[in-house]
Design a protein around this motif. Structure first.
Motif, mmCIF file in Angstrom:
data_model
loop_
_atom_site.group_PDB
_atom_site.id
_atom_site.type_symbol
_atom_site.label_atom_id
_atom_site.label_comp_id
_atom_site.label_asym_id
_atom_site.label_seq_id
_atom_site.Cartn_x
_atom_site.Cartn_y
_atom_site.Cartn_z
ATOM 1 N N ASN A 3 0.842 -1.201 0.000
ATOM 2 C CA ASN A 3 0.000 0.000 0.000
ATOM 3 C C ASN A 3 0.881 1.257 0.000
ATOM 4 O OD1 ASN A 3 -2.131 -1.780 0.288
ATOM 5 N ND2 ASN A 3 -3.096 -0.601 1.949
ATOM 6 N N GLY A 260 4.997 1.885 -3.477
ATOM 7 C CA GLY A 260 4.634 0.477 -3.551
ATOM 8 C C GLY A 260 5.708 -0.477 -3.065
ATOM 9 N N ILE B 12 -3.004 9.955 -4.664
ATOM 10 C CA ILE B 12 -3.345 8.542 -4.880
ATOM 11 C C ILE B 12 -3.260 7.787 -3.560
ATOM 12 C CG2 ILE B 12 -2.626 6.386 -6.006
ATOM 13 C CD1 ILE B 12 -3.706 8.320 -8.038
ATOM 14 N N PHE B 14 -3.286 3.983 -2.667
ATOM 15 C CA PHE B 14 -3.212 2.725 -3.406
ATOM 16 C C PHE B 14 -3.116 1.550 -2.448
ATOM 17 C CE2 PHE B 14 -1.434 -0.745 -5.759
ATOM 18 C CZ PHE B 14 -1.772 -0.547 -7.086
ATOM 19 N N THR B 18 -8.368 0.444 1.251
ATOM 20 C CA THR B 18 -8.241 1.902 1.169
ATOM 21 C C THR B 18 -9.588 2.592 0.918
ATOM 22 O OG1 THR B 18 -7.585 1.554 -1.127
ATOM 23 C CG2 THR B 18 -5.822 2.042 0.428
ATOM 24 N N GLU B 145 -8.180 8.299 -13.534
ATOM 25 C CA GLU B 145 -8.062 8.512 -12.091
ATOM 26 C C GLU B 145 -6.931 9.458 -11.719
ATOM 27 O OE1 GLU B 145 -7.745 5.710 -13.746
ATOM 28 O OE2 GLU B 145 -5.816 4.767 -13.305
ATOM 29 N N LEU B 175 -7.232 3.574 -5.276
ATOM 30 C CA LEU B 175 -6.990 2.455 -6.179
ATOM 31 C C LEU B 175 -6.780 1.193 -5.342
ATOM 32 C CD1 LEU B 175 -6.261 5.027 -7.879
ATOM 33 C CD2 LEU B 175 -4.515 3.682 -9.004
ATOM 34 N N ASP B 176 -7.830 0.411 -5.204
ATOM 35 C CA ASP B 176 -7.711 -0.858 -4.488
ATOM 36 C C ASP B 176 -7.764 -1.979 -5.521
ATOM 37 O OD1 ASP B 176 -8.000 -3.197 -3.125
ATOM 38 O OD2 ASP B 176 -9.472 -2.443 -1.694
ATOM 39 N N ALA B 243 -2.509 -5.535 -9.017
ATOM 40 C CA ALA B 243 -1.891 -4.288 -8.533
ATOM 41 C C ALA B 243 -0.948 -3.721 -9.603
ATOM 42 C CB ALA B 243 -1.137 -4.544 -7.236
ATOM 43 N N TRP B 247 -1.519 0.005 -11.432
ATOM 44 C CA TRP B 247 -0.590 1.125 -11.317
ATOM 45 C C TRP B 247 0.039 1.443 -12.679
ATOM 46 C CZ3 TRP B 247 -0.247 5.357 -9.171
ATOM 47 C CH2 TRP B 247 0.923 6.017 -8.826
ATOM 48 N N THR B 250 -2.375 3.514 -14.643
ATOM 49 C CA THR B 250 -2.403 4.895 -14.128
ATOM 50 C C THR B 250 -1.199 5.677 -14.649
ATOM 51 O OG1 THR B 250 -3.545 4.156 -12.130
ATOM 52 C CG2 THR B 250 -2.466 6.306 -12.035
#
Lengths: 393, 393
Positions: A3, A260, B12, B14, B18, B145, B175-176, B243, B247, B250
Motif C-alpha cells: 500500500n 509500492g 493517490i 493505493f 483503502t 483517475e 486504487l484498491d 496491482a 498502477w 495509471t
C-alpha cells in the motif's frame, strides 16, 4: 505491491527561458521573499540578475541570503531563519543545487517555530507548518526540487542528518537545463552518481522484492543517468544531455520509484553522510566510493537484485547469480572510473585506521533512520570493502 | 527535450482496504455529494456499501447517479448536472472505471455553468472552474483517475469527443486492486490494451523524437502492461498482477510519459472513437483492432520508432529497420491474440463498405484535435490496413 500514498504537488516548469516565470510563480505565495543561494556563481553567470529582475517585476521584495555551501550547514539555516523573523518574510526562493534547496527547505520549516530547527532532524519535534518555497535549480543531482526531503550538516556535532515531510515539497520548481552548462565535469558526474544512488538505494533495499513496475522504471532511470552524463561530459553545452540528466535526476527521487516498495532505506547515504560530515567530501563523490563496497557486502547474502540490475542495465547474462552480481559491481565501478568518480575510500586518502571513527559517526544516523541491521561492526565491515584492494568477498 | 509544465496534483491512495478513506477524503471538499456509478455491479460486490458507509461516517450526504454506461453518454452527464443543480451539491464522487470517472468529470465541469456541457468538447466554451472530484477506481485501463482528460459520447450526433483541462484532475483517487478481481478476462485484456495504446500514441507521435528518458519509461510500462495482464488472466484473484496492472495503467496516462515530448497526438484513439460511437464496441477492443493497421501505415514512412519498440520490448534484433518494425507489429498482434483481444476490424464483422462512413465520422474529431495530416482518404487507407487480410504494405 505494498500500500502507498502518492501525492507530489510540486509544479515543474522545465526548459529554456523558464527562469523569467519565478516572479509570477512566487508572487502567488508571498510578497516578501528570502532569496537563498550559494557561492555567488549565479552572480557571474547572470542567473541572479534574471531571478531578481523577474521577482522585482512581480513586486516581490527580496532579502538576500547567499553563501550557502555544499553540504549546507546548520548555522546558515539558523541565520536564514533569523532574517525571515527579523524582516517578517512570507516566502522563500532558492536558486542553486540541492544544498541551496535543502538549506531553503530547512528555513521554511524553522521560521514558523520558536524552538531550534535541528530538533526536526533529531526527531524531537514534529513539523506542523512551513513557509512556501519556490526554486530555480542549477544542478542535476539531488532531486530536492521535486521531493519533500532535506539534508543538513550540524558542524558542531559533526552530524549530517536528513529529514522528510510532506510540507517540504516546493510549490514550484523551475528547471532550465541551460543553467547547468557551466557545471564542471567532476560535479556533473557526481550529480549523475547521486541520481544513480537514489535509485539504487530503493532498488536494493525495498521491503517488497516483487515490484516489476518500479523495477523497470528504476532500471530505465539508471541507464538514462549514465547515458546523459556521458553526453554532458562530451559536450558540456549540449542541451539534450543536460536536459535528460536534469529530468532523470528529478524523477530519481520524487516519490515515484519508492511508491509500492514498502519500507526502503538509505544505507549508502547513511555511510556517505559521515564521509561528508567528517571530510567535507562532495556528496556524489562519497557515494560512488561507497556503492561498490556496499554492494559487495549486500550480495554476500542477496545477489538476486544486483544480478537483475546487471542483466537489464549492463547486459550481463549468466545463470550464476553470484557471478552475475559480481560482474555487475565491476561494471558499475568501471563506469564510475569512466566518468572520473571515485570507486573507493582510498581515492580520498582516508586511512583504514579512520574506519572505526567513521562507523561510529554513521551509527548515529543509522539509529535515527532506524536502519536496525547496521551495527558499528557491520558498518566497519562495509567500509573495509570500500578500501581499494579491500578484503576479497 | 521540449519545454513542458508538469503539475499533477492528484493524491493517490493505493492498496488493500483503502476504500474506507473515501469519506474523509471527500469531506474535506464538500458535504453534499453526487455519487456517480455504473451498471450496479458495485452493489453486488459490496463496494457500493463500503463507499456509502464511509461517506455517511464522514457526514457526506449522497444523491445517487447510477447507470452510467461504457462509452458514457452526454445525456447521462446532463442528467447528473441537473441533479447537482437541483440539490445544490458541492462535490462529486465517482466509483467505477474510466467511463464512470469521465462522466463524473464532465459533471464537475458542467455544473457551474449555464450553457450546455458539450460546448467544452466542441471548443466553443473554455473551462474556468469545476466542482471537486474524488474517485474509487474499479478497472485498470483509462488512467482517468490521475489525469485531466475525459471522453464523452454524444448519442444524438454520434460523436465521441475528448477534452482535457488542468481543473479536471481528481483531488483524490483510491486504487484498491482487489476491486478488479471480478473484472472478466475480456475487459481485463481490453484495459491492458488501453494502457498500451495510451503509451504507444505518445511514443509514436512525439514531436520531439529524441526523448530517451521518456522512451525508457514508456517501454517499461508496455512490458509491465503485458506481463501483468497475463498474470491477471492466469490468476484473476492474484493481488500482484492486479496491482501491477492497475498502477501501470495509471502511470500510462498521467502526464509523465508526455512531459518533454512536445506536441503529441491520439490518432489511434481518434479512429477508435468512431468505432465506439458507431458500433458501441468496447474501447480497448477497438484499439487493439486499430493498432496493428495504424502501425502498418506509420512504418511505411517512419519505421525507426516501431523498430526500437521491437528491440527493447520484444527483443527483435535485426539491422533492417523496416523488417524489425514489421516483425514488431506481428509480435504485438500475436500478443493481442494471446489475450483474446481483436486484431482487425473483421473481428467485429464490420464490412469494408462501412469504411467511408467511419472515416467521415473520425474526420470530425481529427479536425477538433488538430490532427492535420489525417484526411478522409488517409483514414480510409488506415482502416483498410485494419481489415483482416488487408492490403499488403
Amino acid at each position: 505491491m505494498n500500500n502507498f500514498v502518492f501525492h507530489n504537488p510540486t509544479k515543474i516548469l522545465f526548459g529554456r527561458n523558464t527562469i523569467s516565470s519565478i516572479g509570477s510563480e512566487t508572487a502567488q505565495l508571498g510578497t516578501r521573499g528570502l532569496l537563498v543561494y550559494g557561492s555567488g556563481s549565479i552572480k557571474k553567470n547572470g542567473i541572479y540578475q534574471q531571478v531578481t529582475d523577474s521577482l522585482k517585476l512581480a513586486n516581490v521584495e527580496i532579502t538576500d541570503h547567499g553563501g550557502v555551501q555544499s553540504n549546507p550547514l546548520l548555522s546558515q539555516v539558523r541565520q536564514g531563519i533569523a532574517k525571515v523573523k527579523e524582516h517578517n518574510l512570507d516566502v522563500i526562493i532558492a536558486v542553486g543545487g540541492g544544498s541551496v534547496l535543502d538549506c531553503a527547505k530547512a528555513i521554511t520549516a524553522g521560521s514558523l517555530v520558536e524552538h531550534d530547527v535541528w530538533k526536526f532532524f533529531t526527531g524531537k519535534k514534529s513539523l506542523k507548518k512551513t513557509l512556501p518555497l519556490t526554486t530555480v535549480l542549477t544542478l542535476a543531482a539531488s532531486g530536492s526540487e521535486m521531493n519533500s526531503g532535506m539534508v543538513i550538516t550540524n558542524e558542531i556535532t559533526q552530524e549530517k542528518f536528513g529529514f522528510g515531510h510532506r510540507l517540504l515539497y516546493p510549490k514550484t520548481s523551475i528547471l532550465d537545463p541551460e543553467t547547468t552548462y557551466s557545471v564542471p565535469a567532476d560535479y556533473t558526474a557526481f550529480g549523475a552518481v547521486d541520481a544513480i544512488a537514489h535509485v539504487l538505494e530503493f532498488y536494493m533495499t525495498a521491503e517488497n522484492k516483487n515490484a516489476p513496475v518500479q523495477d523497470r522504471l528504476m532500471e530505465g532511470l539508471i541507464i538514462n543517468a549514465m547515458e546523459s552524463c556521458e553526453k554532458c561530459l562530451t559536450n558540456p553545452q549540449g542541451y539534450q544531455g543536460r536536459a535528460d540528466l536534469m529530468w532523470t535526476a528529478t524523477l530519481a527521487l520524487n516519490g515515484l520509484t519508492a511508491a509500492g516498495l514498502g519500507r526502503v532505506g538509505f544505507p549508502m547515504h547513511m555511510i556517505e553522510h559521515s564521509l561528508s560530515a567528517l571530510y567535507n567530501i562532495p556528496h556524489g563523490a562519497g557515494l560512488s566510493a561507497i556503492m561498490p563496497g556496499w554492494l559487495k557486502w549486500k550480495i554476500q547474502t542477496d545477489p538476486q537484485k544486483t544480478a537483475q540490475l546487471g542483466q537489464r542495465v549492463f547486459n550481463i547474462d549468466t545463470s550464476d547469480k553470484t557471478k552475475q552480481a559480481t560482474q555487475t559491481i565491476d561494471a558499475l565501478s568501471q563506469w564510475f572510473d569512466k566518468v572520473n568518480s571515485p570507486t573507493s575510500l582510498s581515492s580520498f586518502n582516508i586511512p583504514e585506521t579512520d574506519i572505526p571513527h567513521i562507523a561510529k559517526n554513521a551509527l548515529a544516523l543509522a539509529k535515527i533512520w532506524r536502519l536496525k541491521e547496521y551495527s558499528a561492526e557491520i558498518i566497519e565491515k562495509i567500509l573495509r570493502l570500500c578500501l581499494e584492494g579491500g578484503p576479497e568477498i
